[in-house]
Design an enzyme around this catalytic site. Structure first.
Site, short mmCIF file in Angstrom:
data_model
loop_
_atom_site.label_atom_id
_atom_site.label_comp_id
_atom_site.label_asym_id
_atom_site.label_seq_id
_atom_site.Cartn_x
_atom_site.Cartn_y
_atom_site.Cartn_z
N ARG A 207 7.40 3.49 5.31
CA ARG A 207 7.06 2.13 4.86
C ARG A 207 7.97 1.81 3.67
O ARG A 207 8.03 2.59 2.72
CB ARG A 207 5.59 2.01 4.48
N ASP B 3 2.22 -2.47 -5.17
CA ASP B 3 2.98 -1.53 -4.36
C ASP B 3 4.33 -1.23 -4.98
O ASP B 3 4.92 -0.19 -4.68
CB ASP B 3 3.14 -2.08 -2.94
N GLN C 204 -8.41 -5.93 4.97
CA GLN C 204 -8.70 -4.78 4.12
C GLN C 204 -9.77 -5.11 3.06
O GLN C 204 -10.56 -4.25 2.69
CB GLN C 204 -7.43 -4.29 3.42
N ASN D 34 2.67 -6.98 -4.10
CA ASN D 34 1.33 -6.55 -3.72
C ASN D 34 0.98 -7.24 -2.40
O ASN D 34 1.75 -8.02 -1.85
CB ASN D 34 0.32 -6.90 -4.82
N LYS D 35 -0.20 -6.95 -1.90
CA LYS D 35 -0.63 -7.49 -0.62
C LYS D 35 -0.47 -9.01 -0.57
O LYS D 35 -0.71 -9.71 -1.54
CB LYS D 35 -2.09 -7.09 -0.37
N ARG E 182 -3.28 4.41 3.50
CA ARG E 182 -2.58 3.26 2.92
C ARG E 182 -2.97 3.17 1.45
O ARG E 182 -3.83 3.89 0.98
CB ARG E 182 -2.94 1.97 3.66
N GLY E 183 -2.35 2.23 0.76
CA GLY E 183 -2.53 2.12 -0.68
C GLY E 183 -1.44 2.90 -1.38
O GLY E 183 -1.20 4.07 -1.08
N ALA E 184 -0.78 2.26 -2.34
CA ALA E 184 0.41 2.87 -2.95
C ALA E 184 0.16 4.27 -3.50
O ALA E 184 0.91 5.21 -3.18
CB ALA E 184 0.98 1.95 -4.03
#
Length: 340
Positions: free
Chosen positions: A81, A226, A185, A236-237, A44-46
């Protein structure tokens, strides 16, 4: 340690669902396994997703019987995603080399990997210089949400990479990661990374972040991204938007850190960004322990959008865009990728 890499005809990746209890590297050789790992957030993570997308196309190219089949498989990977633009960007860039053969695709994927490593060093340096200009204290206290360190990239990270650079330069007083519900996270991954680097930190529950900003607990807020729309709106998150509102109220700089590959000039504004809803399972239970009554419906957006007018600056690997001074993504020229 690299979060994701190519090794022995397949992809090595850290299974982030097992942290912080277990650090385990998975070796992935099948596309369906990679897609599942992306969807279950093992990777995960852009920026890491951009590398995963490119390396995934290398997997496809190595086994595909024809170009059209490979393109169909790449489309499935691209759509694993929807919010993070880097996944589709990595797939599309590697896919451009498809007709040159598997080795050409792999070369492109490895180039994306190497560029990500350089980009993270550069973002750290640009970001640290920016914070120096914005914070009057000798040592900075910084707040962040989710995980934007080496686990979200290949090495070092984006927003957490800036914090790491500040720490290495000797002027980080304290990092304040937000736990980041529902999958924690910030608690599971960012706290683990800060501990690994030996940086001073204290973990905050999500709802404490805005209040603590109002109480003056931090000198700056860093988030990753993201997707950054053409007008500077940033996905973003979930939880980033509330921190931005609180930061504006408190007069605290709110800084977005992401590579140029996360900037999507084809997306006009945050209104055009598809926000992934990850369903109820993550909300009604924590690591298999039910926390809500059976049958509870949920709303579970994985991301939110922070409007550009709440953002002080956007830091990339090539430039700093001072949104608060009226600069835009279109108006600021690219600079060098920095290594020192």
């Amino acid at each position: 340690m690299r979060t994701i890499d190519w090794n022995d005809g397949g992809i090595d990746l850290v299974d982030q669902t097992l942290l912080p209890e277990t650090l385990e590297m998975r070796h992935v050789t099948e596309l369906d396994d990679l897609i599942r790992d992306i969807q279950r957030l093992a990777v995960r993570g852009a920026p890491a997703l951009g590398v995963a997308g490119a390396l995934g196309v290398a997997l496809i190219a190595a086994s595909a019987t024809d170009v059209e089949t490979a393109r169909v498989d790449a489309k499935r990977l691209r759509e694993a995603r929807p919010t993070a633009v880097n996944l589709s960007w990595g797939v599309d860039r590697a896919l451009k080399r498809l007709e040159e053969g598997p080795q050409a695709v792999l070369e492109e994927a490895l180039a994306i990997r190497d560029e990500d490593i350089l980009a993270c060093t550069s973002m750290g340096l640009y970001g640290a210089d920016l914070v120096r200009s914005l914070v009057s204290r000798d040592k900075a206290r910084v707040m962040t949400v989710c995980n934007t360190g080496g686990l979200a990239t290949v090495e070092r990270g984006t927003a957490l990479g800036v914090i790491q650079t500040i720490f290495e330069q000797g002027w980080l007083k304290e990092a304040q990661p937000i736990e980041t519900r529902p999958l924690l996270q910030g608690a599971r991954l960012t706290a683990w990374e800060l501990q690994q680097m030996g940086a001073p930190f204290r973990l905050l529950v999500d709802s404490a972040g805005p209040f603590m900003l109002a109480r003056g607990s931090a000198d700056a807020v860093f988030i990753g991204a993201d997707r950054i729309a053409a007008n500077g709106d940033t996905a973003n998150k979930i939880g980033s938007f509330s921190l931005a509102l609180a930061a504006q109220r408190a007069g605290v700089p709110f800084i977005v850190v992401a590579p140029e590959s996360t900037v999507d000039m084809a997306t006009a504004s945050g209104d055009d960004i598809e926000i992934e809803d990850r369903g109820s399972a993550e909300v009604v239970a924590i690591q298999g322990v039910r926390t809500a009554p059976e049958g509870t419906d949920t709303i579970n957006p994985a991301f939110d959008v922070t409007p550009h007018d709440l953002i002080t600056a956007i830091v990339t690997d090539r430039r700093v865009i001072n949104i608060a001074h009226g600069e835009t993504l279109a108006s600021v020229d690219y600079g060098p990728t920095r290594t020192s």
